[in-house]
Design an enzyme around this catalytic site. Sequence first.
Site, mmCIF file in Angstrom:
data_model
loop_
_atom_site.group_PDB
_atom_site.id
_atom_site.type_symbol
_atom_site.label_atom_id
_atom_site.label_comp_id
_atom_site.label_asym_id
_atom_site.label_seq_id
_atom_site.Cartn_x
_atom_site.Cartn_y
_atom_site.Cartn_z
ATOM 1 N N PRO A 11 61.058 60.309 47.375
ATOM 2 C CA PRO A 11 61.904 61.078 46.470
ATOM 3 C C PRO A 11 61.850 60.622 45.020
ATOM 4 O O PRO A 11 61.797 59.430 44.730
ATOM 5 C CB PRO A 11 63.318 60.868 47.049
ATOM 6 C CG PRO A 11 63.216 59.685 47.939
ATOM 7 C CD PRO A 11 61.810 59.664 48.453
ATOM 8 N N ASN A 12 61.843 61.614 44.160
ATOM 9 C CA ASN A 12 61.907 61.476 42.698
ATOM 10 C C ASN A 12 60.617 60.981 42.062
ATOM 11 O O ASN A 12 60.507 60.946 40.833
ATOM 12 C CB ASN A 12 63.086 60.572 42.280
ATOM 13 C CG ASN A 12 64.421 61.160 42.683
ATOM 14 O OD1 ASN A 12 64.675 62.323 42.410
ATOM 15 N ND2 ASN A 12 65.247 60.398 43.357
ATOM 16 N N ARG A 19 60.617 60.183 32.917
ATOM 17 C CA ARG A 19 61.852 59.427 32.648
ATOM 18 C C ARG A 19 61.630 57.959 32.964
ATOM 19 O O ARG A 19 60.704 57.599 33.685
ATOM 20 C CB ARG A 19 62.988 59.967 33.530
ATOM 21 C CG ARG A 19 63.570 61.299 33.060
ATOM 22 C CD ARG A 19 64.709 61.729 33.981
ATOM 23 N NE ARG A 19 65.606 60.614 34.257
ATOM 24 C CZ ARG A 19 66.042 60.294 35.479
ATOM 25 N NH1 ARG A 19 65.650 60.967 36.522
ATOM 26 N NH2 ARG A 19 66.857 59.270 35.655
ATOM 27 N N TYR A 24 59.023 52.428 35.061
ATOM 28 C CA TYR A 24 57.953 52.999 35.879
ATOM 29 C C TYR A 24 56.678 53.336 35.096
ATOM 30 O O TYR A 24 55.707 53.797 35.690
ATOM 31 C CB TYR A 24 58.463 54.257 36.592
ATOM 32 C CG TYR A 24 59.626 53.982 37.526
ATOM 33 C CD1 TYR A 24 59.486 53.103 38.596
ATOM 34 C CD2 TYR A 24 60.866 54.590 37.331
ATOM 35 C CE1 TYR A 24 60.554 52.843 39.454
ATOM 36 C CE2 TYR A 24 61.931 54.335 38.188
ATOM 37 C CZ TYR A 24 61.768 53.459 39.243
ATOM 38 O OH TYR A 24 62.818 53.197 40.085
ATOM 39 N N ASN A 75 54.710 54.736 49.135
ATOM 40 C CA ASN A 75 55.823 54.392 48.263
ATOM 41 C C ASN A 75 56.959 55.318 48.688
ATOM 42 O O ASN A 75 56.999 56.491 48.309
ATOM 43 C CB ASN A 75 55.488 54.589 46.791
ATOM 44 C CG ASN A 75 56.635 54.143 45.886
ATOM 45 O OD1 ASN A 75 57.748 53.878 46.359
ATOM 46 N ND2 ASN A 75 56.384 54.063 44.595
ATOM 47 N N ALA A 78 63.413 55.617 47.200
ATOM 48 C CA ALA A 78 64.722 55.121 47.642
ATOM 49 C C ALA A 78 64.859 55.100 49.168
ATOM 50 O O ALA A 78 65.675 54.338 49.702
ATOM 51 C CB ALA A 78 65.825 55.972 47.020
ATOM 52 N N GLU A 99 52.848 49.128 52.183
ATOM 53 C CA GLU A 99 54.018 49.547 51.382
ATOM 54 C C GLU A 99 53.733 49.213 49.926
ATOM 55 O O GLU A 99 53.253 48.112 49.621
ATOM 56 C CB GLU A 99 55.251 48.777 51.880
ATOM 57 C CG GLU A 99 56.509 49.028 51.059
ATOM 58 C CD GLU A 99 57.707 48.210 51.573
ATOM 59 O OE1 GLU A 99 57.597 47.546 52.645
ATOM 60 O OE2 GLU A 99 58.738 48.214 50.883
ATOM 61 N N HIS A 101 55.163 49.525 45.718
ATOM 62 C CA HIS A 101 56.192 49.856 44.733
ATOM 63 C C HIS A 101 55.651 49.618 43.334
ATOM 64 O O HIS A 101 54.925 48.641 43.101
ATOM 65 C CB HIS A 101 57.459 49.008 44.934
ATOM 66 C CG HIS A 101 58.091 49.247 46.263
ATOM 67 N ND1 HIS A 101 58.790 50.400 46.544
ATOM 68 C CD2 HIS A 101 58.075 48.517 47.394
ATOM 69 C CE1 HIS A 101 59.195 50.351 47.798
ATOM 70 N NE2 HIS A 101 58.777 49.226 48.337
ATOM 71 N N ARG A 108 65.462 43.661 40.421
ATOM 72 C CA ARG A 108 66.373 44.770 40.151
ATOM 73 C C ARG A 108 67.664 44.640 40.981
ATOM 74 O O ARG A 108 67.968 43.557 41.479
ATOM 75 C CB ARG A 108 65.628 46.089 40.392
ATOM 76 C CG ARG A 108 64.353 46.197 39.538
ATOM 77 C CD ARG A 108 63.640 47.496 39.731
ATOM 78 N NE ARG A 108 64.472 48.623 39.311
ATOM 79 C CZ ARG A 108 64.196 49.895 39.639
ATOM 80 N NH1 ARG A 108 63.124 50.167 40.374
ATOM 81 N NH2 ARG A 108 64.992 50.868 39.227
HETATM 82 O O1 CA2 Z 1 59.356 50.703 42.266
HETATM 83 C C1 CA2 Z 1 59.152 51.647 43.031
HETATM 84 O O2 CA2 Z 1 58.047 52.150 43.200
HETATM 85 C C2 CA2 Z 1 60.330 52.272 43.783
HETATM 86 O O3 CA2 Z 1 59.877 52.604 45.096
HETATM 87 C C3 CA2 Z 1 60.715 53.513 43.022
HETATM 88 C C4 CA2 Z 1 61.947 54.195 43.585
HETATM 89 C C5 CA2 Z 1 63.106 53.201 43.755
HETATM 90 O O4 CA2 Z 1 64.195 53.850 44.389
HETATM 91 C C6 CA2 Z 1 62.680 52.008 44.571
HETATM 92 O O5 CA2 Z 1 63.770 51.107 44.643
HETATM 93 C C7 CA2 Z 1 61.502 51.298 43.933
HETATM 94 C C8 CA2 Z 1 62.424 55.308 42.653
HETATM 95 C C9 CA2 Z 1 61.407 56.358 42.427
HETATM 96 C C10 CA2 Z 1 61.928 57.298 41.380
HETATM 97 O O6 CA2 Z 1 60.941 57.423 40.407
HETATM 98 C C11 CA2 Z 1 61.277 57.863 39.183
HETATM 99 C C12 CA2 Z 1 60.287 57.911 38.259
HETATM 100 C C13 CA2 Z 1 60.537 58.329 36.986
HETATM 101 C C14 CA2 Z 1 61.809 58.755 36.646
HETATM 102 C C15 CA2 Z 1 62.810 58.733 37.581
HETATM 103 C C16 CA2 Z 1 62.544 58.287 38.868
#
Ligand code: CA2
Length: 147
Positions: A11-12, A19, A24, A75, A78, A99, A101, A108
């Site tokens: 997701p996301n 963003r 990221y 990946n 969340a 896995e 990230h 974090r």
């Molecule tokens: O660090 C990572 O790759 C995560 O898997 C990214 C997830 C987060 O919930 C994990 O704890 C760590 C979030 C992905 C959302 O990605 C976004 C990218 C740009 C803007 C907003 C969200």
Amino acid sequence: MKKSIYILNGPNLNLLGAREPDIYGSETLADVERRCAARAKTHGFDIRFHQSNHEGQLVDWIHEARSNGLGIIINAGAFTHTSVALHDALKAADVPAIEVHLSNVFKREAFRHHSHISGAVSGIILGFGVTSYELAVDGLVEILKGK
Ligand code: CA2
């Protein structure tokens, strides 16, 4: 049909590049796909690259990888921190999984420190931004070539 490396995004991650560039980076998910395809190609492998905001869809792709995949890079976003369903699907996958990230989740919030899927994968790569995915391709290929 030639089997591929499945690269799954949760997701996301479709918002990548739009963003939170401080966490990221500024590359998009399409950039990640291009980088992974190029890296896999240097090893002689093809990829299937997917993103979904829905847990069940990710489970379905893991099931698909059991028959059509050589291995999985995931990946889970969340869902990493919440999903017993993804843990169970990866356990049953019968192909190696990595896995990945983008961020170093251990620097974090505490709720990101636990992963439900780590116990169901062969290896984990995190904290290298988009390069984490390329390192995961290399790591998965090492496992596949050693089989
Ligand atoms: O660090 C990572 O790759 C995560 O898997 C990214 C997830 C987060 O919930 C994990 O704890 C760590 C979030 C992905 C959302 O990605 C976004 C990218 C740009 C803007 C907003 C969200």
